[in-house]
Write a protein that holds these residues in place. Structure first.
Motif, PDB file in Angstrom:
ATOM      1  N   PHE A  31      46.760  60.338  50.692  1.00  0.00           N
ATOM      2  CA  PHE A  31      47.993  60.479  51.072  1.00  0.00           C
ATOM      3  C   PHE A  31      48.909  60.784  51.018  1.00  0.00           C
ATOM      4  O   PHE A  31      50.033  60.512  52.257  1.00  0.00           O
ATOM      5  CB  PHE A  31      47.931  59.179  52.020  1.00  0.00           C
ATOM      6  CG  PHE A  31      47.568  57.769  51.583  1.00  0.00           C
ATOM      7  CD1 PHE A  31      49.614  57.450  51.483  1.00  0.00           C
ATOM      8  CD2 PHE A  31      46.875  57.207  50.866  1.00  0.00           C
ATOM      9  CE1 PHE A  31      49.502  56.220  50.102  1.00  0.00           C
ATOM     10  CE2 PHE A  31      47.185  55.588  49.619  1.00  0.00           C
ATOM     11  CZ  PHE A  31      48.497  55.893  50.262  1.00  0.00           C
ATOM     12  N   GLU A  32      49.218  60.476  50.220  1.00  0.00           N
ATOM     13  CA  GLU A  32      50.684  60.477  48.866  1.00  0.00           C
ATOM     14  C   GLU A  32      50.955  62.020  49.570  1.00  0.00           C
ATOM     15  O   GLU A  32      52.349  62.240  49.028  1.00  0.00           O
ATOM     16  CB  GLU A  32      50.655  60.809  47.350  1.00  0.00           C
ATOM     17  CG  GLU A  32      49.399  59.080  47.434  1.00  0.00           C
ATOM     18  CD  GLU A  32      49.786  58.959  45.826  1.00  0.00           C
ATOM     19  OE1 GLU A  32      49.514  60.409  45.028  1.00  0.00           O
ATOM     20  OE2 GLU A  32      49.880  57.779  45.763  1.00  0.00           O
ATOM     21  N   ASN A  33      50.901  63.572  49.612  1.00  0.00           N
ATOM     22  CA  ASN A  33      51.684  64.511  49.984  1.00  0.00           C
ATOM     23  C   ASN A  33      51.414  64.536  51.323  1.00  0.00           C
ATOM     24  O   ASN A  33      50.279  65.637  52.242  1.00  0.00           O
ATOM     25  CB  ASN A  33      50.560  66.070  49.632  1.00  0.00           C
ATOM     26  CG  ASN A  33      50.170  65.681  47.767  1.00  0.00           C
ATOM     27  OD1 ASN A  33      50.987  65.754  46.926  1.00  0.00           O
ATOM     28  ND2 ASN A  33      49.408  65.685  47.890  1.00  0.00           N
ATOM     29  N   PRO A  34      52.468  63.857  51.438  1.00  0.00           N
ATOM     30  CA  PRO A  34      53.455  64.682  53.258  1.00  0.00           C
ATOM     31  C   PRO A  34      53.177  65.948  54.168  1.00  0.00           C
ATOM     32  O   PRO A  34      53.871  66.832  52.688  1.00  0.00           O
ATOM     33  CB  PRO A  34      53.914  64.102  53.335  1.00  0.00           C
ATOM     34  CG  PRO A  34      54.885  63.897  52.271  1.00  0.00           C
ATOM     35  CD  PRO A  34      53.635  63.548  51.670  1.00  0.00           C
ATOM     36  N   ASP A  35      52.872  65.773  54.760  1.00  0.00           N
ATOM     37  CA  ASP A  35      52.510  67.532  55.670  1.00  0.00           C
ATOM     38  C   ASP A  35      54.288  67.608  57.340  1.00  0.00           C
ATOM     39  O   ASP A  35      53.339  66.528  58.088  1.00  0.00           O
ATOM     40  CB  ASP A  35      51.122  68.398  56.329  1.00  0.00           C
ATOM     41  CG  ASP A  35      51.904  69.887  56.948  1.00  0.00           C
ATOM     42  OD1 ASP A  35      52.758  69.253  56.890  1.00  0.00           O
ATOM     43  OD2 ASP A  35      50.974  69.940  57.211  1.00  0.00           O
ATOM     44  N   MET A  55      41.325  66.235  58.045  1.00  0.00           N
ATOM     45  CA  MET A  55      40.364  64.817  58.433  1.00  0.00           C
ATOM     46  C   MET A  55      40.488  63.543  57.175  1.00  0.00           C
ATOM     47  O   MET A  55      40.542  62.481  57.701  1.00  0.00           O
ATOM     48  CB  MET A  55      39.139  65.331  59.114  1.00  0.00           C
ATOM     49  CG  MET A  55      39.592  65.595  60.544  1.00  0.00           C
ATOM     50  SD  MET A  55      40.535  64.782  61.885  1.00  0.00           S
ATOM     51  CE  MET A  55      38.968  63.844  61.732  1.00  0.00           C
ATOM     52  N   LEU A  56      40.071  64.502  55.563  1.00  0.00           N
ATOM     53  CA  LEU A  56      40.091  63.203  55.324  1.00  0.00           C
ATOM     54  C   LEU A  56      41.365  62.791  54.765  1.00  0.00           C
ATOM     55  O   LEU A  56      41.264  61.689  54.023  1.00  0.00           O
ATOM     56  CB  LEU A  56      39.193  63.624  53.491  1.00  0.00           C
ATOM     57  CG  LEU A  56      39.142  63.470  52.658  1.00  0.00           C
ATOM     58  CD1 LEU A  56      38.214  62.534  52.955  1.00  0.00           C
ATOM     59  CD2 LEU A  56      38.809  64.316  51.446  1.00  0.00           C
ATOM     60  N   ARG A  57      42.115  63.577  54.677  1.00  0.00           N
ATOM     61  CA  ARG A  57      43.344  62.236  54.578  1.00  0.00           C
ATOM     62  C   ARG A  57      43.824  61.544  55.558  1.00  0.00           C
ATOM     63  O   ARG A  57      44.308  60.298  55.001  1.00  0.00           O
ATOM     64  CB  ARG A  57      44.739  63.940  54.141  1.00  0.00           C
ATOM     65  CG  ARG A  57      44.842  64.414  52.918  1.00  0.00           C
ATOM     66  CD  ARG A  57      45.739  65.249  53.328  1.00  0.00           C
ATOM     67  NE  ARG A  57      47.154  64.572  52.717  1.00  0.00           N
ATOM     68  CZ  ARG A  57      48.504  64.660  53.940  1.00  0.00           C
ATOM     69  NH1 ARG A  57      47.667  65.572  54.718  1.00  0.00           N
ATOM     70  NH2 ARG A  57      49.270  64.294  53.827  1.00  0.00           N
ATOM     71  N   VAL A  58      43.791  61.686  56.587  1.00  0.00           N
ATOM     72  CA  VAL A  58      43.806  61.171  57.966  1.00  0.00           C
ATOM     73  C   VAL A  58      42.975  59.457  57.686  1.00  0.00           C
ATOM     74  O   VAL A  58      43.700  58.733  57.731  1.00  0.00           O
ATOM     75  CB  VAL A  58      44.035  61.685  58.977  1.00  0.00           C
ATOM     76  CG1 VAL A  58      43.890  61.213  60.708  1.00  0.00           C
ATOM     77  CG2 VAL A  58      44.796  62.627  59.098  1.00  0.00           C
ATOM     78  N   GLU A  59      41.795  59.295  57.478  1.00  0.00           N
ATOM     79  CA  GLU A  59      40.603  59.254  57.216  1.00  0.00           C
ATOM     80  C   GLU A  59      41.205  57.872  56.663  1.00  0.00           C
ATOM     81  O   GLU A  59      41.083  56.870  56.376  1.00  0.00           O
ATOM     82  CB  GLU A  59      39.425  58.883  57.398  1.00  0.00           C
ATOM     83  CG  GLU A  59      38.588  59.782  58.312  1.00  0.00           C
ATOM     84  CD  GLU A  59      38.781  59.026  59.539  1.00  0.00           C
ATOM     85  OE1 GLU A  59      37.915  57.660  59.679  1.00  0.00           O
ATOM     86  OE2 GLU A  59      39.520  59.141  60.709  1.00  0.00           O
ATOM     87  N   ALA A  60      41.305  58.397  54.897  1.00  0.00           N
ATOM     88  CA  ALA A  60      41.756  57.906  53.956  1.00  0.00           C
ATOM     89  C   ALA A  60      43.259  57.064  53.908  1.00  0.00           C
ATOM     90  O   ALA A  60      43.079  56.196  53.681  1.00  0.00           O
ATOM     91  CB  ALA A  60      41.964  59.117  52.968  1.00  0.00           C
ATOM     92  N   MET A  61      44.120  57.485  54.756  1.00  0.00           N
ATOM     93  CA  MET A  61      44.837  56.895  54.867  1.00  0.00           C
ATOM     94  C   MET A  61      45.103  55.032  55.472  1.00  0.00           C
ATOM     95  O   MET A  61      45.323  54.206  55.407  1.00  0.00           O
ATOM     96  CB  MET A  61      46.153  57.235  55.166  1.00  0.00           C
ATOM     97  CG  MET A  61      47.280  56.391  55.403  1.00  0.00           C
ATOM     98  SD  MET A  61      48.915  57.584  55.881  1.00  0.00           S
ATOM     99  CE  MET A  61      49.876  56.287  56.003  1.00  0.00           C
ATOM    100  N   ARG A  62      44.479  55.963  57.192  1.00  0.00           N
ATOM    101  CA  ARG A  62      43.859  54.747  57.731  1.00  0.00           C
ATOM    102  C   ARG A  62      43.515  53.514  57.051  1.00  0.00           C
ATOM    103  O   ARG A  62      43.178  52.519  57.016  1.00  0.00           O
ATOM    104  CB  ARG A  62      42.528  55.083  58.843  1.00  0.00           C
ATOM    105  CG  ARG A  62      42.478  54.500  59.632  1.00  0.00           C
ATOM    106  CD  ARG A  62      42.420  54.887  61.388  1.00  0.00           C
ATOM    107  NE  ARG A  62      40.547  55.393  60.412  1.00  0.00           N
ATOM    108  CZ  ARG A  62      39.390  54.909  60.514  1.00  0.00           C
ATOM    109  NH1 ARG A  62      39.268  53.745  61.048  1.00  0.00           N
ATOM    110  NH2 ARG A  62      38.551  55.880  60.461  1.00  0.00           N
ATOM    111  N   TRP A  63      42.323  54.063  56.407  1.00  0.00           N
ATOM    112  CA  TRP A  63      41.403  52.716  55.328  1.00  0.00           C
ATOM    113  C   TRP A  63      42.091  52.625  54.559  1.00  0.00           C
ATOM    114  O   TRP A  63      41.938  51.076  54.574  1.00  0.00           O
ATOM    115  CB  TRP A  63      40.476  53.578  54.709  1.00  0.00           C
ATOM    116  CG  TRP A  63      39.106  54.020  55.985  1.00  0.00           C
ATOM    117  CD1 TRP A  63      38.375  55.324  56.560  1.00  0.00           C
ATOM    118  CD2 TRP A  63      37.692  52.714  56.202  1.00  0.00           C
ATOM    119  NE1 TRP A  63      37.711  54.770  57.333  1.00  0.00           N
ATOM    120  CE2 TRP A  63      37.564  53.381  57.074  1.00  0.00           C
ATOM    121  CE3 TRP A  63      38.465  51.724  56.423  1.00  0.00           C
ATOM    122  CZ2 TRP A  63      36.006  52.464  57.925  1.00  0.00           C
ATOM    123  CZ3 TRP A  63      36.693  50.710  57.327  1.00  0.00           C
ATOM    124  CH2 TRP A  63      36.047  51.909  57.775  1.00  0.00           C
ATOM    125  N   ALA A  64      42.926  53.366  53.585  1.00  0.00           N
ATOM    126  CA  ALA A  64      43.782  52.290  52.473  1.00  0.00           C
ATOM    127  C   ALA A  64      44.856  52.155  52.956  1.00  0.00           C
ATOM    128  O   ALA A  64      44.707  49.859  52.967  1.00  0.00           O
ATOM    129  CB  ALA A  64      44.169  53.297  51.928  1.00  0.00           C
TER     130      ALA A  64
END
Length: 217
Positions: free
Chosen positions: A211-215, A1-10
């Protein structure tokens, strides 16, 4: 969830690493819609990509989502990304579509998506309310829907001008109960922004690498 929120905000803040990754991936996906996207970031990637998409690219994305074999919940998630466009004309089309009975999402959901994704969403939806007032009044349970819409817009108001336009719409139509909801939410939102905006901006700058390491599942 942190990656998702970080990417959205960034991406919303215009952080270069985020926007360049998302736009490149979106263009690849347009050429091959069956391409697997990061399972946790699919909506965010489409959102960032759609932000600068042309009308034809936006329409192609809409057509893929509607005709895909995805379940209804997944379709609704991806349709939310279409509200990320930076084009007010496209977003007016988006809101118009939600007034059609056959569209996968309803008007209230469309408003929520536009207000949450478009920087001037509150202002744009307010203008749409004035322009399409007669059609909107034909929505089932109009007063209940418009009360929710008032709260959604009110929660996104950031300027006195937006606040004035919203108040004018409800006062002219004597929707006083809805006006109260909009006023309370607008005031609360402006106070929150003044208190926390600088803290959010600092956090985004320090965590743009999340968000730099995709899954890809």
């Amino acid at each position: 969830m942190l990656r998702v929120e970080a990417m959205r905000w960034a991406c919303e803040a215009g952080v270069e690493k985020c926007t360049s990754y998302a736009e490149k991936t979106y263009q690849q996906w347009l050429k091959n819609p069956e391409m697997k996207l990061d399972v946790n970031l699919k909506t965010e990637i489409l959102c960032a990509g759609v932000r600068k998409a042309s009308e034809s690219e936006w329409t192609d994305t809409l057509e893929y989502i509607i005709t895909s074999k995805l379940d209804e919940d997944d379709k609704k998630d991806l349709l939310m990304a279409l509200a990320c466009s930076n084009s007010s004309e496209i977003l007016m089309t988006y809101l118009n579509s939600t007034l059609e009975p056959s569209y996968p999402i309803d008007f209230k959901t469309g408003v929520k998506n536009v207000v949450s994704k478009y920087p001037a969403g509150a202002e744009l939806v307010s203008k749409f309310l004035f322009k399409e007032n007669k059609r909107i009044r034909q929505i089932a349970n109009f007063e209940s829907v418009i009360e929710d819409v008032a709260s959604i817009i009110g929660g996104a108001v950031t300027t006195q001008e937006q606040h004035f336009e919203l108040n004018a719409f409800f006062m002219e139509r004597q929707l006083m109960h809805q006006l109260i909801h909009a006023t309370v939410d607008a005031t609360t939102n402006m106070i929150w922004i003044m208190k926390y905006r600088s803290t959010i901006d600092e956090w985004l700058g320090a965590n743009s690498n999340l968000f730099e390491n995709p899954d890809n599942g």
